[in-house]
Enzyme design. Structure first.
Site, PDB file in Angstrom:
ATOM      1  N   LYS A  78       0.835  -1.195   0.000  1.00 46.82           N
ATOM      2  CA  LYS A  78       0.000   0.000   0.000  1.00 46.82           C
ATOM      3  C   LYS A  78       0.872   1.248   0.000  1.00 46.82           C
ATOM      4  O   LYS A  78       1.950   1.270   0.614  1.00 46.82           O
ATOM      5  CB  LYS A  78      -0.915  -0.038   1.224  1.00 46.82           C
ATOM      6  CG  LYS A  78      -1.943   1.077   1.313  1.00 46.82           C
ATOM      7  CD  LYS A  78      -2.802   0.863   2.559  1.00 46.82           C
ATOM      8  CE  LYS A  78      -3.864   1.924   2.741  1.00 46.82           C
ATOM      9  NZ  LYS A  78      -4.697   1.670   3.944  1.00 46.82           N
ATOM     10  N   SER A 153      -9.378   1.420   3.106  1.00 48.70           N
ATOM     11  CA  SER A 153      -8.587   2.293   2.257  1.00 48.70           C
ATOM     12  C   SER A 153      -7.520   1.561   1.447  1.00 48.70           C
ATOM     13  O   SER A 153      -6.903   2.130   0.545  1.00 48.70           O
ATOM     14  CB  SER A 153      -7.909   3.372   3.114  1.00 48.70           C
ATOM     15  OG  SER A 153      -7.034   2.794   4.076  1.00 48.70           O
ATOM     16  N   SER A 177      -9.636  -1.183   7.099  1.00 46.61           N
ATOM     17  CA  SER A 177      -9.088  -0.891   5.781  1.00 46.61           C
ATOM     18  C   SER A 177      -8.334  -2.034   5.121  1.00 46.61           C
ATOM     19  O   SER A 177      -7.980  -1.942   3.951  1.00 46.61           O
ATOM     20  CB  SER A 177      -8.185   0.344   5.843  1.00 46.61           C
ATOM     21  OG  SER A 177      -8.954   1.503   6.043  1.00 46.61           O
TER      22      SER A 177
END
Length: 471
Positions: A78, A153, A177
């Site tokens: 990420k 996210s 997330s």
């Protein structure tokens, strides 16, 4: 052999047996990504570097080395997790030129285990949302339906693994997330007990709640990643017939999309047949305490910790400076709260920490009183939203808040610091549905063992249609 369809462990075994080389495997991934780059999984990639690193693994003969259990395996990261040689922007405008000089601790752990960096994945801006519809980078898209969100996210990580562009990925989880994109992309996603993995080198949102977490297609893959990231290779076995599991019918398991409700009831029936004792019980105070706790922690700690994190590497930006570079209206509105007259003060933050301690006590008493080993609920009450749904989504004929609805099951335990695991439990109208398992603090190995035993019995979740159509 269709190399892109292999799980992490299957890649590891194929490399160890010399059925294919790390270079050959990575060449297949690079070609596959190029053919499907419109899914928007990636914030940054370096295919040539990946192939160079793969050739080096082959040259050194690391595959099959017990000290390097991830040798030659590409892992996606990420875009809020520092990795040398890649930008780390947290998906926001003000940090587009940020290139860290050191790796996050979790990245170092992966590299020491022989893993390769597959690239950096798109995310919801500043990790402050669940759609990954990012106005700065562009949206990540759901591999089961590109018009829909992969969740967030850590949405790009979900897209990459779900679309078979990488066998596994790291995301971060503050309120769901990792687990939300895992659920919406047909994957396994783990949020460990807070503090189980180091947070060093991860762009902070809320240090009290933030943690990295692995995502992959199988329980065995996630267990291996957890062992590497936590430096804990213990493994537990559980007998499903010995377990007592709480089912919060009145809250987290109510008001579900019909297809999600059907999959959840089937999972409960399966557990019952396997001997799991299902206890219908709830925490009526949980949601009110959590609602008054979660956002004050995030807003105060974002303003305090993000600029401090950046100052350590000579980047002098205030929260107001960062806000000026935000492109996503939902994120700009949240940050504006902390820059206005209703900002969370240190006194309000201290009160929120006290509420958090109360929530932790509530969970501990709930597990003790009902002799629970875990709590189960659908990870999300509905399947993936359309990317254009924005601030609200339709659930059972009503407009409800998108963000709060999707984190309904994952957020309270995150605030309390509990471990949570999402495992696939099939499709609803062609879209994945996740089952959420929540355990007591530091019961990560138990939770993984429970997930492994249960996943063996649950029906397989089919891959995205575009993969099967391609052969």
């Amino acid at each position: 052999m269709n190399l892109i369809s292999l799980s992490l462990l299957e890649v590891r075994q194929g490399l160890a047996s010399r059925s294919f080389s790390a270079q050959e495997y990575c060449e297949h991934l690079v070609a596959h990504i190029a053919n499907h780059d419109g899914l928007g999984a990636w914030a940054e990639r370096d295919p040539e570097r990946l192939l160079i690193d793969a050739r080096e693994v082959d040259r050194l003969g690391w595959a099959g080395d017990d000290d390097r259990p991830l040798a030659g395996v590409p892992i996606a990261l990420k875009d809020n997790i520092d990795a040398v040689g890649y930008a780390c922007t947290a998906g926001t405008g003000a940090l587009q030129s940020r290139r860290p000089a050191t790796n996050a601790a979790v990245v170092d752990a992966l590299l020491q285990a022989g893993a390769l960096v597959a690239g950096k994945t798109r995310m919801h801006e500043l990790a402050m949302g669940i759609t990954s519809n990012n106005a700065v980078s562009g949206p990540a898209r759901n591999p089961y339906d590109p018009e829909r969100s992969p969740g967030g996210s850590s949405g790009g990580s979900g897209t990459a693994v779900g679309a078979r562009m990488a066998p596994a990925a790291l995301g971060t989880d503050t309120g769901g997330s990792v687990r939300v994109p895992a659920a919406l992309c047909g994957l396994v996603g783990l949020r460990p007990t807070i503090g189980r993995y180091s947070g060093a080198g991860i762009v902070p949102l809320c240090r009290t709640r933030d943690t990295a977490g692995p995502m992959a297609r199988t329980m065995a893959d996630v267990e291996l990643l957890d062992a590497v990231l936590a430096d804990d290779d213990r493994s537990l076995e559980v007998a499903l017939g010995d377990l007592r599991v709480g089912v919060p019918r009145a809250t987290l398991a109510s008001d579900l999309e019909p297809g999600v409700a059907k999959r959840f009831e089937e999972a409960l029936q399966l557990m019952s047949r396997l001997g799991v004792s299902l206890v219908e019980t709830d925490l009526p105070e949980r949601d009110a305490i959590n609602a008054a706790t979660g956002f004050p922690l995030v807003l105060f700690e974002l303003e305090r910790d993000l600029p401090a994190f950046l100052r350590q590497e000579g980047i002098h930006l205030s929260l107001a400076d960062i806000r000026a570079g935000i492109g996503s209206p939902d994120v700009a509105a949240i940050v504006a709260q902390q820059l206005g007259p209703d900002a969370v003060t240190s006194a309000l933050h201290a009160t929120a920490l006290q509420r958090r301690a109360r929530l932790q006590g509530l969970y501990a008493e709930h597990f003790r009183r009902h002799r629970l080993d875990a709590i189960v609920a659908p990870t999300c009450p509905l399947t993936a939203p359309l990317l254009g749904d924005g601030e609200t989504v339709v659930l059972n004929g009503r407009n409800v808040p998108t963000f709060l609805t999707y984190i309904r099951a994952t957020d309270p335990g995150s605030v309390a610091g509990l471990p949570g695991l999402s495992i696939p439990m099939g499709l609803s109208d062609g879209l994945p549905v996740g089952l959420h398992l929540e355990g007591a603090p530091h019961a990560d190995k138990f939770l993984l063992a429970f997930g492994r035993a249960l996943a063996r019995e649950l029906p397989d979740t089919p891959p995205p249609r575009f993969l099967t159509a391609a052969g």
